[in-house]
Design a protein around this motif. Sequence first.
Motif, short mmCIF file in Angstrom:
data_model
loop_
_atom_site.label_atom_id
_atom_site.label_comp_id
_atom_site.label_asym_id
_atom_site.label_seq_id
_atom_site.Cartn_x
_atom_site.Cartn_y
_atom_site.Cartn_z
N ALA A 2 0.83 -1.20 0.00
CA ALA A 2 0.00 0.00 0.00
C ALA A 2 0.87 1.26 0.00
O ALA A 2 1.92 1.30 0.65
CB ALA A 2 -0.91 0.00 1.23
N ARG A 3 0.44 2.25 -0.73
CA ARG A 3 1.05 3.59 -0.78
C ARG A 3 2.49 3.60 -1.28
O ARG A 3 3.18 4.62 -1.18
CB ARG A 3 0.96 4.28 0.59
CG ARG A 3 -0.48 4.47 1.09
CD ARG A 3 -0.54 5.10 2.46
NE ARG A 3 0.39 4.53 3.42
CZ ARG A 3 0.24 3.33 4.02
NH1 ARG A 3 -0.83 2.59 3.75
NH2 ARG A 3 1.15 2.89 4.87
N ALA A 4 2.97 2.50 -1.82
CA ALA A 4 4.32 2.51 -2.40
C ALA A 4 4.31 3.40 -3.63
O ALA A 4 3.28 3.55 -4.29
CB ALA A 4 4.74 1.09 -2.77
N ASN A 5 5.47 3.99 -3.94
CA ASN A 5 5.58 4.82 -5.14
C ASN A 5 6.67 4.22 -6.03
O ASN A 5 7.82 4.13 -5.63
CB ASN A 5 5.93 6.25 -4.74
CG ASN A 5 5.81 7.20 -5.93
OD1 ASN A 5 6.28 6.88 -7.02
ND2 ASN A 5 5.19 8.33 -5.73
N ILE A 6 6.25 3.81 -7.21
CA ILE A 6 7.19 3.16 -8.13
C ILE A 6 7.62 4.21 -9.15
O ILE A 6 6.80 4.70 -9.92
CB ILE A 6 6.51 1.97 -8.85
CG1 ILE A 6 5.80 1.04 -7.86
CG2 ILE A 6 7.50 1.22 -9.72
CD1 ILE A 6 6.71 0.31 -6.90
N GLY A 7 8.90 4.54 -9.15
CA GLY A 7 9.40 5.61 -10.02
C GLY A 7 9.41 5.21 -11.49
O GLY A 7 9.35 4.03 -11.85
N ALA A 8 9.54 6.22 -12.34
CA ALA A 8 9.52 6.03 -13.79
C ALA A 8 10.59 5.02 -14.21
O ALA A 8 11.70 5.05 -13.70
CB ALA A 8 9.76 7.36 -14.48
N GLY A 9 10.24 4.15 -15.11
CA GLY A 9 11.23 3.25 -15.68
C GLY A 9 11.61 2.07 -14.81
O GLY A 9 12.57 1.36 -15.12
N THR A 10 10.87 1.83 -13.74
CA THR A 10 11.18 0.68 -12.88
C THR A 10 10.81 -0.62 -13.61
O THR A 10 9.77 -0.72 -14.24
CB THR A 10 10.37 0.76 -11.57
OG1 THR A 10 10.80 1.93 -10.87
CG2 THR A 10 10.56 -0.47 -10.70
N ILE A 11 11.68 -1.61 -13.48
CA ILE A 11 11.41 -2.90 -14.11
C ILE A 11 11.64 -4.02 -13.12
O ILE A 11 12.70 -4.09 -12.48
CB ILE A 11 12.28 -3.11 -15.37
CG1 ILE A 11 11.82 -2.14 -16.46
CG2 ILE A 11 12.20 -4.56 -15.87
CD1 ILE A 11 12.68 -2.15 -17.69
N THR A 12 10.64 -4.90 -12.97
CA THR A 12 10.86 -6.14 -12.23
C THR A 12 11.41 -7.12 -13.26
O THR A 12 10.73 -7.48 -14.23
CB THR A 12 9.55 -6.68 -11.65
OG1 THR A 12 8.59 -6.80 -12.70
CG2 THR A 12 8.99 -5.77 -10.56
N CYS A 13 12.66 -7.56 -13.06
CA CYS A 13 13.28 -8.50 -13.99
C CYS A 13 12.85 -9.88 -13.52
O CYS A 13 13.56 -10.52 -12.74
CB CYS A 13 14.79 -8.31 -13.98
SG CYS A 13 15.27 -6.59 -14.27
N ASN A 14 11.69 -10.31 -13.98
CA ASN A 14 11.05 -11.50 -13.39
C ASN A 14 11.46 -12.80 -14.07
O ASN A 14 11.21 -13.87 -13.56
CB ASN A 14 9.52 -11.35 -13.45
CG ASN A 14 9.01 -11.21 -14.87
OD1 ASN A 14 9.67 -10.60 -15.72
ND2 ASN A 14 7.86 -11.76 -15.15
N TYR A 15 12.10 -12.69 -15.23
CA TYR A 15 12.35 -13.87 -16.05
C TYR A 15 13.84 -14.04 -16.26
O TYR A 15 14.52 -13.12 -16.73
CB TYR A 15 11.63 -13.67 -17.40
CG TYR A 15 11.62 -14.87 -18.31
CD1 TYR A 15 11.33 -16.14 -17.82
CD2 TYR A 15 11.87 -14.72 -19.67
CE1 TYR A 15 11.31 -17.24 -18.67
CE2 TYR A 15 11.84 -15.82 -20.52
CZ TYR A 15 11.57 -17.07 -20.02
OH TYR A 15 11.55 -18.16 -20.86
#
Length: 451
Positions: free
Chosen positions: A356-369
């Motif tokens: 909750a209320r987290a702020n994800i900055g521009a261009g963030t990537i979860t490298c999930n693979y």
Amino acid sequence: MSIALLILAAGKGTRMNSDLPKVLHEVAGAPMLVHAMKSADALDPSKTIVIAGHGADAVSAAATAFDENAEVVLQIEQLGTAHAVAQAKTALSEFEGDVIVLYGDTPFISPETLERMAIARASHDVIVLGFEAADPGRYGRLVMSGDSLEKIVEFKELSDDERKITLCNSGVICANSDVLFDLIDAVTNENAAGEYYLTDIVEIAQSKGLSATSVTCDESETLGVNSRVQLAEADAIFQRKARIDLMEAGVTLHAPDTVYLSHDTYIGPDTIIEPNVVFGPAVTVENGAHIRAFSHLEGCHVSRGATVGPYARLRPGTELAEFTKVGNFVEIKNAVIDEGAKVNHLSYIGDAHVGARANIGAGTITCNYDGVMKHHTEIGEASFIGSNTLLIAPVSVGANAMTGSGTVVTQDVPDDALAIARTKQVNNPGLAVKLFDMLKKKKASKAKGTS
Ligand code: UD1
Ligand code: CA
């Protein structure tokens, strides 16, 4: 009165030019066959039988996925619609009641229309669903005498006079089971197409002293799909109706003609949908959300007060909690975004949980693979993910934690910590001016050389 539903779906659909059986072509994200089964569901049939032939395995899978009690009967050779109905004789030998025959390529017959047909059975033995066609084309024509249906004439058999008839056959027929199979037994294939026409049962009924009549409905319900062009028309009809239904239920569509809906799209009242939004299958949107222009959603849930887009893509497994914000050029897949969290610009969040209320900055990537397996990323509540952070999953960022811009997160970040992983900056006094001079000289000497 118990009702058995018989859906004819064995035909190849030659004019579709397709490897897929015709009835599995989709309208608004569901096979036509499923649309037909869905509307007949309102009659609460005690038996549902699907006649399959071309692509029978695939047809059977689609039918039983929708209704696990549906029985699939094979019609090995497609010798005509009467021959198709005849295949169900054994499956219905114990059944007592009325049979409604529907075509798998006629997806929009409304439940109300089917109910009117069932009621009309009180006064007539055979009920045929007809419609006034703007362009009767290749449809079979209903020959009426008062309210008595005398016969149905197939397109290939029409006389010049009969060609002028605009009352057409939808294909839907209702009759008592025993009566229907008696009539079917008497159908022959002595006609221009050499087929066993189901439509012949009307004339046979009349000759046996039974009565037949037609119930009519709007042409938009009876559209039979034989080609890709008609498939597109069917989709357009579905879209028009679904958009109107949504608006009447309290949803604002700024440009309704540009919003594409699926057969199961649910949108709550006071939600605003801007132009050019696509809803793939299995999307639910709660009240008071705002879906901005050019967004694409499928298999996801958007809660009350959330804002999505413009240009957002929500893929299957996305769950947006209340008052979340997903902005432009953001893709989310298989991720839960908790209340009030923001992913506003140019990010990919996949296989993740954002607190909750987290702020994800521009261009963030979860490298999930990693090229072989998918991994999870956990982002804590009230955390701040700096712009251009790469989160190499599996990894977690704690609550109230921060990452510096450009950080590549390879280890878990504890609660309250600030993670920075980037090379330190060095400022060299005066070096910029020297470099400019050098480059300009280089350019000038090159220009001389070429002149
Ligand atoms: C049929 C009707 C026509 C009507 C039109 C409405 C007959 C003879 N004609 O014509 O009066 O105006 O539908 O759309 O009924 N099927 C089988 N097995 C077969 C033949 C067909 O299962 O052997 C299935 C098809 O998959 C399809 C449906 O029956 O779902 C209708 O068959 P189709 O060949 O499309 O009939 P039409 O020529 O369109
Ligand atoms: Ca047809």
